[in-house]
Design an enzyme around this catalytic site. Structure first.
Site, PDB file in Angstrom:
ATOM      1  CD  GLU A 120     -23.194  18.236   7.863  1.00 16.95           C
ATOM      2  OE1 GLU A 120     -21.972  18.341   8.046  1.00 16.95           O
ATOM      3  OE2 GLU A 120     -23.820  18.938   7.053  1.00 16.95           O
ATOM      4  CG  ASP A 183     -24.322  19.130   3.484  1.00 14.75           C
ATOM      5  OD1 ASP A 183     -24.727  19.860   4.402  1.00 14.75           O
ATOM      6  OD2 ASP A 183     -23.105  18.935   3.262  1.00 14.75           O
ATOM      7  CB  ILE A 185     -25.920  24.786   5.226  1.00 19.51           C
ATOM      8  CG1 ILE A 185     -27.249  25.450   5.488  1.00 19.51           C
ATOM      9  CG2 ILE A 185     -24.932  25.840   4.702  1.00 19.51           C
ATOM     10  CD1 ILE A 185     -27.169  26.649   6.426  1.00 19.51           C
ATOM     11  CG  ASP A 186     -21.869  20.987   0.551  1.00 20.22           C
ATOM     12  OD1 ASP A 186     -21.138  20.528   1.452  1.00 20.22           O
ATOM     13  OD2 ASP A 186     -21.556  20.985  -0.649  1.00 20.22           O
ATOM     14  CB  THR A 188     -20.936  25.752   7.374  1.00 11.80           C
ATOM     15  OG1 THR A 188     -19.691  25.082   7.567  1.00 11.80           O
ATOM     16  CG2 THR A 188     -22.055  24.724   7.391  1.00 11.80           C
TER      17      THR A 188
END
Length: 399
Positions: A120, A183, A185-186, A188
């Site tokens: 990302e 990802d 941090i999926d 946030t």
């Protein structure tokens, strides 16, 4: 004879198992072909069960260390009286730091393999003058996290090393070769609230997801009920991991408990099913999900939690259905579903778009799909698809 397809053992994921079932399907061309969700493992799994062992081990280590970094940042957020919950700088630090850790660990653990990461973040904003303090915070966190593992004896990474690790995630993916999908941090918003989030890491091989890891630092090891906050007595921190043809396992994120096989709910009665959806209304059309649930006769209220932790919870049978219908114009990214999808399918579940088509991860960074994503077991899927079609038709006709 078509009914023979439905008699495959519950949760059967191996190639040989589905081969036996499909061989009984009649060859008469007038006979309708079996739907995608009954042949998914033949489509996705041209590999032996011993394949990807070292890659899975590396992925588990990378995601677990990234989770350790994120936990440290989230703890600071929760303890701080200064930071506003609308302040995005902590999640920025954790996001970049998580990606740098995963990139570093994968390259270090798999040195002989060409490395491609679809992720990302990139370092463009971090290279700006006003971001230098943030970059130093990230570099410090990354070095502390790697040092805490005890297996990496190299000297501390420089800020430029960290930027380079982050920029390893610039790959576009596609149908050829191997690509890691991350990802960092999926979820946030869940992260900032102190709720659910996940580090989601998967491996694509010639466009197919072949392994996945979900590190869910705030997800209890015991099943969740109507809320996502564990009690103080529950062991918190779950690691889900799957390899194609080998099923899905779960263990404590800190490694203190051994892995156990998990399986999706076997319920056949939609009235007994519970369903997950996104916590944030901005992420999914809750009204549409409610209409679908009503048509199915689902009586339980929806369980709303952030991130791909939903996939993990579904894989162990906490609920039976996951519905995601983004607002018009939104394009799903592959890193939002790659790891979660294999965690569920290897646990005996089914993941499709709203028309019952397989998710295609071979087209680059985006998933081109019909309307939304639906997840359940093979027995409920026909009923769910029917309810989805009817609800979508009604929504269209009311416009």
């Amino acid at each position: 004879m078509g009914s023979v397809l439905l008699s495959a053992p519950a949760g059967c994921c191996s190639i040989s198992c589905w081969t036996r079932v499909l061989c009984t399907y009649p060859s008469n061309p007038r006979t309708p072909k079996p739907p995608f969700y009954l042949i998914r493992s033949l489509v996705n799994a041209p590999v032996a069960s011993m394949a990807y062992n070292k890659e899975l081990a590396a992925a588990k280590k990378a995601a677990s260390l990234a989770a350790r970094l994120c936990q440290k940042v989230q703890k600071a957020i929760m303890q701080s009286d200064v930071l506003s919950k609308s302040d995005k700088s902590p999640v920025t630090v954790a996001d970049y730091g998580s990606q740098a850790v995963v990139s570093f660990v994968l390259e270090r653990e798999l040195p002989s393999e060409s490395f491609s990461l679809v992720a990302e973040e990139d370092s463009v904003d971090l290279r700006k003058e006003e971001a230098q303090e943030t970059l130093q915070r990230i570099t410090k966190l990354v070095n502390e996290t790697l040092a805490s593992d005890g297996t990496y004896n190299a000297s501390s990474l420089s800020a430029e090393d960290v930027l380079a690790a982050i920029d390893s995630g610039k790959s576009e993916g596609g149908p050829h070769g191997r690509h890691w999908v991350l990802d960092p941090i999926d979820g946030t918003k869940g992260f900032l609230r102190g709720d659910q989030y996940a580090i989601a890491l998967a491996l694509l091989d010639v466009g197919k997801v072949v392994l996945g890891v979900l590190a869910c630092p705030n997800l209890s090891l015991v099943p969740i009920g109507s809320h996502d906050r564990p009690s103080s007595h529950d062991k918190v921190g779950s690691l889900f991991f799957s390899k194609i043809g080998a099923g899905t396992e779960m263990q404590s994120l800190d490694g203190s408990s051994p892995p156990i096989k998990v399986h999706v709910s076997a319920t056949e009665n939609p009235e007994e099913a519970s369903f997950f959806e996104s916590f944030e209304a901005a992420h999914s059309l809750h009204d549409l999900s409610s209409s679908i649930a009503k048509k199915l006769g689902v009586k339980a209220p929806p369980v709303r939690i952030d991130s791909q932790a939903k996939y993990g919870a579904l894989s162990r049978g906490d609920g039976a259905i996951y519905l995601r219908f983004p607002h018009k114009g939104y394009r799903e990214k592959i890193w939002d579903h790659a790891a979660g999808s294999i965690v569920v399918t290897e646990a005996g579940g089914v993941v499709t778009d709203a028309a019952g088509n397989a998710l295609d991860f071979s087209k680059g960074k985006y998933l081109d799909l019909d309307t939304g994503i639906i997840v359940t077991n093979a027995k409920l899927m026909p009923l769910l698809l029917k309810a989805v079609r009817e609800s979508l038709d009604e929504k269209t006709s009311s416009l």
